[in-house]
Design an enzyme around this catalytic site. Structure first.
Site, PDB file in Angstrom:
ATOM      1  N   SER A 123     -18.451  39.225  71.332  1.00 43.18           N
ATOM      2  CA  SER A 123     -17.478  39.877  72.213  1.00 43.18           C
ATOM      3  C   SER A 123     -16.634  40.881  71.453  1.00 43.18           C
ATOM      4  O   SER A 123     -15.915  41.662  72.058  1.00 43.18           O
ATOM      5  CB  SER A 123     -16.598  38.842  72.912  1.00 43.18           C
ATOM      6  N   ASN A 194     -12.825  44.240  77.341  1.00 39.34           N
ATOM      7  CA  ASN A 194     -11.747  43.836  76.439  1.00 39.34           C
ATOM      8  C   ASN A 194     -10.882  45.013  75.992  1.00 39.34           C
ATOM      9  O   ASN A 194      -9.792  44.828  75.469  1.00 39.34           O
ATOM     10  CB  ASN A 194     -12.302  43.080  75.225  1.00 39.34           C
TER      11      ASN A 194
END
Ligand code: NAI
Length: 505
Positions: A123, A194
């Site tokens: 991620s 993100n």
């Protein structure tokens, strides 16, 4: 290359939270799946967790016992990395550590066929960096699932510098065949979600830091007016402040400390204090036994005005006119710049400036700014920010008007851009920059934010509804108020505002 056929074996490396979920998704789609974990017993535990989840679904009637058995029959644990040799696609979901990921992929290159597709679920690590030590970096891409993988629709397909487009396309098509909503993104810090989500937390933290409103009020306004499923503080408490703050800090550093992503001292204090959120029993809210839930600031009942004068078009807030009429209040229309006169109150949608500055600049008496709503008809709460010059009668009249429309009213302090408006404009600003910097397409950034973090609208589509000149004005108002580069407008918003204001249909 296209979609991988269901006869293709999928291997998943790492059987923790994400790996087990990804293995379930691939098996549900009909593939034979091999699950490997380096820790003794971890793959079996992952498989047992999948089985437990499926049992619950069978109990609830969401899946037949036959489907459950079929799925589990396709899912097999293996005890050595060598055993994943037959896989056509290997998805790595081990700990978030660059060196360990490089080691695993280095080994996989010697174990698997040359045309095996390698994917990492990282991620936050650069896919370019993971690929840099490989012999065939063009065979590697990111395949970033969201937690819980069987539920969340989004998959970010991440292309590093060396990634072959055909490899990214195959992963994309395969994710779509698995029932997911994939998007393409270049490997840049935070990928899409993100990165673009940072202002959702950051703007709420700024409003809190400036005493604009308390935690429960900001959360209530974001949910009940903004239409978001969770408030920013509830969500940070759920994610954990250690995790959320670490992501913010890593994105901030990765963008060479661009003030857009500046972390919050308030959140750092929580981390320092060990108030990590739900998992530690306390974050912004207290989750201890018997703790009383904080309630949002809500104005006392006030009387409705008999008549409202609407001066000029209200833009994104135009639906208010119909709602006022439906509430049995007489509406008079006049020329003007988008203001509502209700007795001594002059109401205006926030334009990003302090209401106090706007009242002073334009010589407006009784000015009360109101916040953006996703849908003014459905909103159950609205935030109002009176200018410092505005007296209590005008505030009461404003409260009475919105209460007559069936809304709860939260009076907040005069912060520039209020709560929902500044949040949505900054989300759209970051989304526009990602598109402008060739990270992803405008369609994909909107899909990503809706499917990855459940936003009620894609930020770019939302900005189109507000009007790009208006979004640009709000950002200019924030710059004028703060003098910070953080609020600089994306060049793509500047450009699109001049040319019809459409990012995508
Ligand atoms: P986790 O800690 O639940 O699971 C990691 C598993 O990998 C453990 O079972 C561990 O034994 C195993 N492992 C460690 N080194 C290994 C190696 N060399 N070979 C084989 N197995 C190894 O972690 P989680 O949360 O599932 O995260 C995995 C990856 O997914 C990380 O890269 C993370 O950044 C990413 N990710 C995590 C999300 C989340 O919400 N937890 C969301 C999206 C991505």
């Amino acid at each position: 290359m296209g979609t991988l056929q269901t006869s293709t074996t999928i291997a998943v490396i790492g059987a923790g939270t994400m790996g087990a979920g990804i293995a379930q998704v691939a098996a549900a789609a009909g593939h034979p799946v091999l699950l490997y974990d380096a820790a003794a017993g971890a793959a079996e535990k992952g498989l047992a967790n999948v089985a437990k989840g499926l049992d619950r679904q069978v109990e609830r009637g969401k899946m037949s016992a036959g489907e459950r058995n079929g799925l589990l029959g396709r899912l097999r644990t293996v005890t050595s990395l060598e055993h994943v040799a037959p896989a056509g696609l290997v998805i790595e979901a081990i700990v978030e550590n660059l060196e360990l990921k490089r080691q695993v992929f280095g080994q996989l290159e010697t174990i698997c066929a040359e045309d095996t597709i390698l994917a990492t679920n990282t991620s936050s690590i650069s896919v370019t960096a993971v690929g840099a030590t490989l012999k065939r970096p063009h065979r590697l891409a990111g395949m970033h699932f969201f937690n819980p993988a069987p539920v969340m629709k989004l998959v970010e397909v991440v292309s590093g510098l060396a990634t072959d487009q055909a490899v990214a396309d195959t992963i994309y098509d395969t994710a779509a065949a698995w029932g997911k909503s994939p998007v393409h993104t270049r490997s840049t810090p935070g990928f899409i979600v993100n990165r673009v989500a940072r202002p959702f937390y950051a703007e709420a933290l700024r409003v809190l830091q400036e005493g604009g409103a308390d935690v429960a009020t900001i959360d209530a306004v974001v949910k009940e007016s903004g239409g978001f499923r969770m408030g920013p503080f509830e969500l940070m408490d759920l994610i954990g402040h250690d995790v959320n703050s670490a992501v913010t800090c890593s994105v901030f550093d990765a963008y060479f400390q661009d003030p857009r992503f500046q972390p919050s001292l308030i959140q750092q204090e929580l981390v320092t204090a060990g108030r990590l959120g739900r998992k530690s029993g306390r974050g912004f809210y207290d989750y201890g036994q018997g703790a009383k839930r904080d309630t949002p600031a809500t104005a006392e009942p006030a009387s409705a005005p008999g008549q409202v004068t609407v001066r000029g078009p209200l833009g994104v807030a135009e639906a208010l006119v119909g709602l006022i009429q439906e509430a049995g209040i007489e509406v008079i229309r006049e020329e003007g710049e988008g203001l509502l006169q209700a007795g001594p109150a002059l109401l205006a949608l926030t334009d990003g400036r302090h209401a106090t500055a706007r009242a002073a600049d334009a010589g407006l008496q009784g000015l009360v700014a109101f916040d953006l709503a996703l849908d003014y008809a459905k909103a159950t709460r609205i935030a109002l920010a009176p200018a410092d010059q505005t007296g209590p009668e005008a505030v009461r009249a404003s409260v009475g008007l919105f209460q007559a429309l069936g809304k709860q009213v939260s009076i907040i302090d005069d912060v520039p851009g209020m709560v929902v408006m500044r949040t949505v404009c900054m989300l759209a600003n970051e989304a526009a920059d990602a598109v402008n910097q060739q990270v992803c397409s405008a369609e994909d950034v909107d899909i990503a934010m809706q499917c990855g973090v459940n936003y009620p609208r894609g930020p770019l589509s939302w900005a189109q509804t507000i009007g790009l000149p208006e979004v640009q004005a709000v950002l200019a108002g924030l710059v004028a108020s703060y003098g910070e580069d953080r609020y600089r407008c994306s060049p793509l918003i500047v450009r699109k505002a001049c040319a019809g204001g459409i990012f995508h249909a």
